[in-house]
Write an enzyme that holds these catalytic residues in place. Structure first.
Site, PDB file in Angstrom:
ATOM      1  CD  GLU A 264      -5.253  -4.738  -1.219  1.00 44.30           C
ATOM      2  OE1 GLU A 264      -4.442  -4.498  -0.293  1.00 44.30           O
ATOM      3  OE2 GLU A 264      -6.416  -5.107  -1.029  1.00 44.30           O
ATOM      4  CB  CYS A 301      -5.413  -3.268   2.584  1.00 40.91           C
ATOM      5  SG  CYS A 301      -7.060  -3.229   1.854  1.00 40.91           S
TER       6      CYS A 301
END
Length: 523
Positions: A264, A301
């Site tokens: 990720e 994020c």
């Protein structure tokens, strides 16, 4: 609780490599104790122990693995305030945030325990034999999902608990039946040791093979490279930068037997402000946006790094509301000096661009603190410069003024893969939103309405993933119960005697797991 500064390999302290210390995020000063990196021999030993433990660990009952996850959760809680205090020092994150993150970490472990007890993760399927079928008989076919093998997990800088040593990657890998070799993030080694010792304690309490879990320290990249290159590692879980994630992907792909890296990485998470919503509550949305932008100093994020809207009074109201809110926001300590330096460089690059206007800025702070900033540009400039679509990790965001809906669509079409996209809309915007949904579905893993991507619910329907470069594999998620699928693979058994079948595929179904028989669900 006294820290040793040592890696944990098969329940034993280790660390023959170079020494380093943690750094206090708020001051930049080194803090005790000295930590010792794992040597090449120790990395190999951790991988060998994980491989030795694999066949035993993957075949224990789902209930035993569920009890193991529950035991880890309780062991983390049993550390008490020592964990929060150390984590505050190493990360600069405030106590309420870390207490909430600890709760999420424990909740993830318990979620996967419930997944194991329910049993659907095994994907048990049976196509019974049809000996009289014409022109050819059908054999007896039975399928289940099995663990892929030992997994390397890399701790993340921005979530020192929930995406780290006992975070979602570790919880889902252990749940699948995969031993874990975790590499602690060098920014929070003390936090990692405390959690690693809790997992080791749970391994012993549940009478599992010692190689089920190991924790390795390093202040550079060598341990990570050796870990991913070791032939006994079958998959990798990573949360971090695009540079780090793609480097691991290349390394894993170059092995004699390539393995998947579930990384990720980067995302700017576009927010689309539709006209009726802006007309009705532009200033209100602007204030709410600043709350999301500055949460955790913007070090999420899913931080809203890009705002798209058609020019007009509604957008002007949004910008005025956002500017007013942002000017009252104090600077916040960032996770590491390196992250702070990179953030300042990203902000400076936007400041120096002639096509960019600074709308507002938060209050100035200390040497390690990030100052929130909001910029604006026009759609033509954005489309002409690919750098505008790059992530600035921290509390900075760029508003793109569009002349009409077609420019919004053009900007969305130019974007790379993203973790999230948000639509702010009222009922009168539904038709417009309907035209944008197909574009967003191709670009992101999660689409939300009248909110922002920060705050990822841990549940069964959550997707925390997206097309590259948001993640390395847009078919997966790193949050939620589906995360376990990354560390499983299907195996089919044809015409095996019942006594040789795994329990979940035997005729009597002794584990009482959900099964699909001849295409129909059956329990």
């Amino acid at each position: 609780m006294t820290l040793t500064g040592r890696s944990i390999i098969g329940g034993q302290a280790a660390g023959e490599g170079d020494s380093f210390r943690a750094v206090e995020a708020a001051t930049g000063r080194e803090i005790e104790p000295v930590f010792h990196a794992a040597s090449a021999n120790e990395v190999a030993r951790a991988c060998a122990l994980a491989d030795d433990a694999f066949d035993t660990f993957r075949e224990i009952t789902p209930e035993r693995r569920a009890a193991f996850l529950d035991t880890i959760a309780q062991a983390i809680l049993d550390i008490g305030d020592d964990l929060i205090v150390r984590c505050m020092a190493e990360s600069g994150l405030p106590r309420p945030r870390l207490e909430g993150e600890r709760g999420r970490t424990v909740g993830q472990l318990r979620l996967f325990a419930s997944v194991l007890r329910e049993g659907s993760y095994l994907s048990a399927r049976i196509d019974p034999a049809l000996p009289d079928r014409k022109p050819l008989p059908r054999p007896d076919l039975r399928l289940r999902a099995i663990a892929v093998g030992p997994v390397a997990v890399f701790g993340a800088s921005n979530f020192p608990l929930a995406f780290s040593v006992a975070g979602g990657d570790t919880a889902s890998a252990l749940g699948a039946g995969c031993p874990v070799v975790a590499k602690a993030h060098p920014a929070h080694p003390g936090t990692s040791e405390l959690v690693g010792r809790a997992i080791t304690k749970a391994v012993a309490a549940c009478d599992l093979p010692k190689g089920v879990f190991s924790l390795l320290f390093d202040n550079g990249i060598e341990v990570g490279k050796r870990l991913v290159s070791d032939p006994r590692i079958a998959a990798v879980g990573f949360t971090g930068s695009r540079t780090g994630g793609t480097a691991l992907m290349k390394l894993a792909a170059s092995r004699p037997v390539p393995i998947p890296v579930y990384a990720e990485m980067s995302s700017i998470n576009p927010v689309i402000l539709l006209s009726r919503a802006l007309e009705a509550r532009g200033a209100e949305i602007g204030k709410a946006f600043v709350g999301a932008l500055t949460l955790g100093s913007g070090q999420f994020c899913t931080n809203p790094g890009l705002i798209l809207a058609v020019e007009g009074q509604g957008l002007d109201a949004f910008l005025a509301g956002a500017a007013q809110a942002l000017e009252g926001v104090g600077a916040q300590t960032m996770l590491t000096p390196g992250i702070h330096k990179a953030y300042c460089a990203g902000v400076a690059a936007l400041e120096s661009n002639a096509a960019v206007t600074r709308i507002a800025q938060g209050q100035a702070g200390g040497e390690t603190q990030g100052r929130a900033t909001l910029f604006a540009t026009d759609a033509g400039s954005f489309l002409a410069d690919h750098k505008f679509a790059e992530e600035v990790f921290g509390a900075a965001s760029l508003v793109v003024r569009c002349r009409d809906l077609s420019e919004i669509r053009a900007v969305l079409g130019r974007l790379e893969g993203q973790l999230t996209a948000a639509l702010h809309m009222d009922e009168g915007d539904h038709d417009t939103a309907r035209t944008l949904l197909p574009v967003l579905e191709r670009k992101v893993g999660r689409i939300l309405v009248n909110g922002f991507g920060t705050g990822v619910e841990v549940g069964h329907a959550m997707v925390h993933g997206g097309p590259y470069p948001a993640t390395s594999d847009g078919r997966t998620t790193s949050v939620g119960s589906l995360a376990i699928d990354r560390f499983l693979r299907p195996v089919c058994y044809q015409d095996l005697p019942d006594a040789l079948l795994p329990p979940e595929l035997r005729q009597a179904n002794p584990l009482n797991v959900p099964r699909t028989i001849d295409g129909r669900k059956n329990t």
